[in-house]
Write a protein that holds these residues in place. Structure first.
Motif, PDB file in Angstrom:
ATOM      1  N   THR A   1     -35.369  -1.547  -2.479  1.00 16.33           N
ATOM      2  CA  THR A   1     -34.662  -2.630  -3.150  1.00 16.33           C
ATOM      3  C   THR A   1     -35.638  -3.759  -3.480  1.00 16.33           C
ATOM      4  O   THR A   1     -36.576  -4.027  -2.736  1.00 16.33           O
ATOM      5  CB  THR A   1     -33.539  -3.172  -2.254  1.00 16.33           C
ATOM      6  N   THR A   2     -35.462  -4.384  -4.632  1.00 17.59           N
ATOM      7  CA  THR A   2     -36.306  -5.492  -5.060  1.00 17.59           C
ATOM      8  C   THR A   2     -35.742  -6.801  -4.520  1.00 17.59           C
ATOM      9  O   THR A   2     -34.614  -7.172  -4.840  1.00 17.59           O
ATOM     10  CB  THR A   2     -36.379  -5.538  -6.592  1.00 17.59           C
ATOM     11  N   ARG A   3     -36.611  -7.473  -3.722  1.00 16.32           N
ATOM     12  CA  ARG A   3     -36.163  -8.722  -3.126  1.00 16.32           C
ATOM     13  C   ARG A   3     -36.783  -9.897  -3.870  1.00 16.32           C
ATOM     14  O   ARG A   3     -37.948  -9.875  -4.246  1.00 16.32           O
ATOM     15  CB  ARG A   3     -36.579  -8.780  -1.649  1.00 16.32           C
ATOM     16  N   LYS A   4     -36.009 -10.915  -4.108  1.00 12.35           N
ATOM     17  CA  LYS A   4     -36.484 -12.097  -4.804  1.00 12.35           C
ATOM     18  C   LYS A   4     -37.510 -12.833  -3.944  1.00 12.35           C
ATOM     19  O   LYS A   4     -37.314 -13.056  -2.762  1.00 12.35           O
ATOM     20  CB  LYS A   4     -35.310 -13.021  -5.117  1.00 12.35           C
ATOM     21  N   ILE A   5     -38.681 -13.182  -4.580  1.00  9.83           N
ATOM     22  CA  ILE A   5     -39.745 -13.882  -3.873  1.00  9.83           C
ATOM     23  C   ILE A   5     -39.359 -15.347  -3.707  1.00  9.83           C
ATOM     24  O   ILE A   5     -38.980 -16.014  -4.666  1.00  9.83           O
ATOM     25  CB  ILE A   5     -41.068 -13.760  -4.637  1.00  9.83           C
ATOM     26  N   THR A   6     -39.470 -15.826  -2.492  1.00 13.54           N
ATOM     27  CA  THR A   6     -39.100 -17.205  -2.188  1.00 13.54           C
ATOM     28  C   THR A   6     -40.357 -18.058  -2.002  1.00 13.54           C
ATOM     29  O   THR A   6     -41.482 -17.542  -1.920  1.00 13.54           O
ATOM     30  CB  THR A   6     -38.248 -17.268  -0.919  1.00 13.54           C
ATOM     31  N   GLN A   7     -40.165 -19.359  -1.911  1.00 10.57           N
ATOM     32  CA  GLN A   7     -41.277 -20.270  -1.669  1.00 10.57           C
ATOM     33  C   GLN A   7     -41.910 -20.009  -0.312  1.00 10.57           C
ATOM     34  O   GLN A   7     -43.137 -20.150  -0.143  1.00 10.57           O
ATOM     35  CB  GLN A   7     -40.790 -21.725  -1.745  1.00 10.57           C
ATOM     36  N   ASP A   8     -41.114 -19.591   0.649  1.00  7.60           N
ATOM     37  CA  ASP A   8     -41.659 -19.254   1.969  1.00  7.60           C
ATOM     38  C   ASP A   8     -42.613 -18.071   1.874  1.00  7.60           C
ATOM     39  O   ASP A   8     -43.647 -18.031   2.563  1.00  7.60           O
ATOM     40  CB  ASP A   8     -40.518 -18.931   2.947  1.00  7.60           C
ATOM     41  N   ASP A   9     -42.279 -17.085   1.021  1.00  6.54           N
ATOM     42  CA  ASP A   9     -43.169 -15.946   0.828  1.00  6.54           C
ATOM     43  C   ASP A   9     -44.508 -16.392   0.235  1.00  6.54           C
ATOM     44  O   ASP A   9     -45.572 -15.934   0.654  1.00  6.54           O
ATOM     45  CB  ASP A   9     -42.510 -14.910  -0.096  1.00  6.54           C
ATOM     46  N   ILE A  10     -44.445 -17.283  -0.757  1.00  6.90           N
ATOM     47  CA  ILE A  10     -45.669 -17.778  -1.392  1.00  6.90           C
ATOM     48  C   ILE A  10     -46.516 -18.558  -0.390  1.00  6.90           C
ATOM     49  O   ILE A  10     -47.735 -18.375  -0.303  1.00  6.90           O
ATOM     50  CB  ILE A  10     -45.314 -18.660  -2.606  1.00  6.90           C
ATOM     51  N   ASP A  11     -45.855 -19.420   0.398  1.00  6.57           N
ATOM     52  CA  ASP A  11     -46.588 -20.211   1.394  1.00  6.57           C
ATOM     53  C   ASP A  11     -47.253 -19.304   2.424  1.00  6.57           C
ATOM     54  O   ASP A  11     -48.399 -19.542   2.835  1.00  6.57           O
ATOM     55  CB  ASP A  11     -45.638 -21.181   2.088  1.00  6.57           C
ATOM     56  N   ALA A  12     -46.548 -18.265   2.827  1.00  7.93           N
ATOM     57  CA  ALA A  12     -47.111 -17.338   3.818  1.00  7.93           C
ATOM     58  C   ALA A  12     -48.309 -16.588   3.247  1.00  7.93           C
ATOM     59  O   ALA A  12     -49.317 -16.381   3.939  1.00  7.93           O
ATOM     60  CB  ALA A  12     -46.034 -16.346   4.268  1.00  7.93           C
ATOM     61  N   ALA A  13     -48.230 -16.193   1.959  1.00  5.07           N
ATOM     62  CA  ALA A  13     -49.348 -15.489   1.327  1.00  5.07           C
ATOM     63  C   ALA A  13     -50.564 -16.387   1.196  1.00  5.07           C
ATOM     64  O   ALA A  13     -51.702 -15.968   1.448  1.00  5.07           O
ATOM     65  CB  ALA A  13     -48.918 -14.969  -0.046  1.00  5.07           C
ATOM     66  N   VAL A  14     -50.341 -17.646   0.817  1.00  4.19           N
ATOM     67  CA  VAL A  14     -51.456 -18.601   0.697  1.00  4.19           C
ATOM     68  C   VAL A  14     -52.093 -18.840   2.059  1.00  4.19           C
ATOM     69  O   VAL A  14     -53.328 -18.858   2.197  1.00  4.19           O
ATOM     70  CB  VAL A  14     -50.963 -19.928   0.085  1.00  4.19           C
ATOM     71  N   LEU A  15     -51.264 -19.017   3.076  1.00  2.14           N
ATOM     72  CA  LEU A  15     -51.787 -19.249   4.428  1.00  2.14           C
ATOM     73  C   LEU A  15     -52.589 -18.047   4.905  1.00  2.14           C
ATOM     74  O   LEU A  15     -53.664 -18.190   5.500  1.00  2.14           O
ATOM     75  CB  LEU A  15     -50.628 -19.526   5.390  1.00  2.14           C
ATOM     76  N   ARG A  16     -52.095 -16.842   4.621  1.00  2.00           N
ATOM     77  CA  ARG A  16     -52.803 -15.626   5.020  1.00  2.00           C
ATOM     78  C   ARG A  16     -54.154 -15.535   4.315  1.00  2.00           C
ATOM     79  O   ARG A  16     -55.161 -15.137   4.921  1.00  2.00           O
ATOM     80  CB  ARG A  16     -51.929 -14.412   4.699  1.00  2.00           C
ATOM     81  N   THR A  17     -54.194 -15.916   3.030  1.00  2.00           N
ATOM     82  CA  THR A  17     -55.448 -15.895   2.286  1.00  2.00           C
ATOM     83  C   THR A  17     -56.440 -16.899   2.848  1.00  2.00           C
ATOM     84  O   THR A  17     -57.634 -16.612   3.009  1.00  2.00           O
ATOM     85  CB  THR A  17     -55.183 -16.201   0.795  1.00  2.00           C
ATOM     86  N   LEU A  18     -55.953 -18.102   3.170  1.00  2.00           N
ATOM     87  CA  LEU A  18     -56.830 -19.119   3.729  1.00  2.00           C
ATOM     88  C   LEU A  18     -57.380 -18.711   5.084  1.00  2.00           C
ATOM     89  O   LEU A  18     -58.510 -19.064   5.448  1.00  2.00           O
ATOM     90  CB  LEU A  18     -56.082 -20.451   3.850  1.00  2.00           C
ATOM     91  N   GLN A  19     -56.589 -17.970   5.842  1.00  2.00           N
ATOM     92  CA  GLN A  19     -57.021 -17.547   7.171  1.00  2.00           C
ATOM     93  C   GLN A  19     -58.022 -16.407   7.116  1.00  2.00           C
ATOM     94  O   GLN A  19     -58.820 -16.235   8.030  1.00  2.00           O
ATOM     95  CB  GLN A  19     -55.795 -17.133   7.996  1.00  2.00           C
ATOM     96  N   THR A  20     -57.991 -15.616   6.055  1.00  2.00           N
ATOM     97  CA  THR A  20     -58.853 -14.438   5.969  1.00  2.00           C
ATOM     98  C   THR A  20     -60.004 -14.599   4.982  1.00  2.00           C
ATOM     99  O   THR A  20     -60.880 -13.744   4.938  1.00  2.00           O
ATOM    100  CB  THR A  20     -58.022 -13.211   5.563  1.00  2.00           C
ATOM    101  N   THR A  21     -60.013 -15.672   4.184  1.00  2.00           N
ATOM    102  CA  THR A  21     -61.050 -15.872   3.174  1.00  2.00           C
ATOM    103  C   THR A  21     -61.664 -17.257   3.333  1.00  2.00           C
ATOM    104  O   THR A  21     -60.947 -18.239   3.516  1.00  2.00           O
ATOM    105  CB  THR A  21     -60.465 -15.742   1.754  1.00  2.00           C
ATOM    106  N   THR A  22     -62.981 -17.300   3.251  1.00  2.00           N
ATOM    107  CA  THR A  22     -63.682 -18.578   3.322  1.00  2.00           C
ATOM    108  C   THR A  22     -64.027 -19.034   1.909  1.00  2.00           C
ATOM    109  O   THR A  22     -64.895 -18.438   1.258  1.00  2.00           O
ATOM    110  CB  THR A  22     -64.966 -18.461   4.155  1.00  2.00           C
ATOM    111  N   PRO A  23     -63.376 -20.062   1.394  1.00  2.00           N
ATOM    112  CA  PRO A  23     -63.663 -20.516   0.029  1.00  2.00           C
ATOM    113  C   PRO A  23     -64.991 -21.239  -0.022  1.00  2.00           C
ATOM    114  O   PRO A  23     -65.462 -21.778   0.990  1.00  2.00           O
ATOM    115  CB  PRO A  23     -62.494 -21.464  -0.273  1.00  2.00           C
ATOM    116  N   PRO A  24     -65.648 -21.262  -1.190  1.00  2.00           N
ATOM    117  CA  PRO A  24     -66.904 -22.014  -1.300  1.00  2.00           C
ATOM    118  C   PRO A  24     -66.662 -23.502  -1.123  1.00  2.00           C
ATOM    119  O   PRO A  24     -65.583 -24.014  -1.443  1.00  2.00           O
ATOM    120  CB  PRO A  24     -67.384 -21.688  -2.728  1.00  2.00           C
ATOM    121  N   SER A  25     -67.656 -24.200  -0.624  1.00  2.00           N
ATOM    122  CA  SER A  25     -67.530 -25.643  -0.425  1.00  2.00           C
ATOM    123  C   SER A  25     -67.516 -26.348  -1.779  1.00  2.00           C
ATOM    124  O   SER A  25     -67.904 -25.784  -2.809  1.00  2.00           O
ATOM    125  CB  SER A  25     -68.692 -26.168   0.418  1.00  2.00           C
TER     126      SER A  25
END
Length: 310
Positions: free
Chosen positions: A79-103
């Motif tokens: 089933t296709t579930r509608k993406i919520t703002q919480d999903d987006i926030d969780a994805a961004v947080l996961r990316t920040l935790q696993t990726t080191t952005p350039p200074s």
């Protein structure tokens, strides 16, 4: 005398109905080949009606089977579930935790790098027979046709000037303008890369002490190198140790700069040029960086090539 042959009738023998008083006898029914409705003679088979019933039964079975298959497929389909703002926030947080952005400094250096060039001035040796390096410095492309800003003291008195672009292409260049009061020289490269990029220039009107800046150049010929720091002060004055140069209205900064950085860009964290590195202050004979550098504001530098003010 012979007796006549007697044939039995093919009709069933009917028993006489009991006589009823005062009721006339009903006439005997006429013989007919048509069987009574609802009765089948012995040995006869079913007609079209039962066959249609059998076909209808199979059709019903097929329909039910199709409905069952559709129901099972619907249950197994994701089933296709509608993406919520919480999903987006969780994805961004996961990316920040696993990726080191350039200074921010790294992004600034990367942004200005395609516009930074290595500048070398050549002259003759004392015996006049050999060509030797007279000065090594840095330049920044401000017009994509090959117009370059650098320090005048890097190329002054040179017999031949070369510039090396970001992609490794090396060519000769000529001095087309000078502003001695700001230690600035304008060079025109004789050849340029097809994809040459000019630097973005930014006014210093909103520049404040404490703003982060990055100096990019070729200290001691090594580079391109980047160092980060902050604006330490504005409207500073500088006099060279020999007393030959007196400069005013300078940007003071603490990003590391050494001989070879001269003529290079001082940029904001957005990668925009606010000054041209021109001098370092070191009272000792070493003349290396001890924490105080100076840059000519880009407004002065732009006027050296008759560019409109900001």
């Amino acid at each position: 005398m012979p007796r006549p042959a007697v044939y039995s009738s093919s009709r069933p023998t009917r028993r006489p109905a009991p006589a009823m008083a005062d009721t006339p006898a009903a006439p005997a029914p006429q013989a007919s080949d048509t069987q009574p409705t609802g009765e089948l003679p012995s040995g006869a088979t079913a007609g079209p009606q039962p066959r249609r019933q059998l076909q209808a039964l199979w059709a019903m079975v097929l329909v039910l089977s199709a409905l069952l298959v559709a129901s099972l497929w619907q249950q197994q389909r994701p089933t296709t579930r509608k993406i919520t703002q919480d999903d987006i926030d969780a994805a961004v947080l996961r990316t920040l935790q696993t990726t080191t952005p350039p200074s921010a400094a790294a992004r600034a250096a990367e942004s200005i790098a395609p516009s930074v060039v290595r500048v070398v001035g050549y002259g003759r040796s004392k015996n006049g027979k050999e060509e030797v390096e007279r000065g090594v410095g840095t330049g920044v492309v401000i017009v994509d046709k090959g117009t370059i800003l650098t320090n005048l003291h890097v190329v002054l008195g040179s017999d031949r000037i070369t510039v090396t672009f970001h992609d490794g292409m090396e060519t000769t260049a000529s001095i087309t303008g000078a502003q001695p009061e700001n230690d600035l020289a304008v060079l025109q490269a004789h050849k340029v890369p097809d994809d040459l990029e000019a630097a973005a220039l930014r006014s210093t009107q909103d520049l404040r002490p404490g703003d982060h800046v990055v100096a990019v150049g070729f200290p001691f010929g090594i580079g391109p190198s980047a160092s980060a720091g902050v604006v330490s002060g504005l409207k500073r004055e500088f006099t060279s140790p020999e007393g030959k140069r007196q400069l005013s209205n300078l940007i003071q900064f603490d990003a590391a700069a050494n001989p070879g950085n001269s003529g290079g860009p001082l940029v904001t964290l957005d990668g925009e040029v606010v000054g041209i590195v021109t001098a370092i202050l070191n009272p000792t004979p070493a003349r290396t960086f001890i924490g105080i550098g100076f840059a000519v504001p880009i407004e002065n530098a732009a006027s050296a090539v008759s560019m409109p003010p900001f």
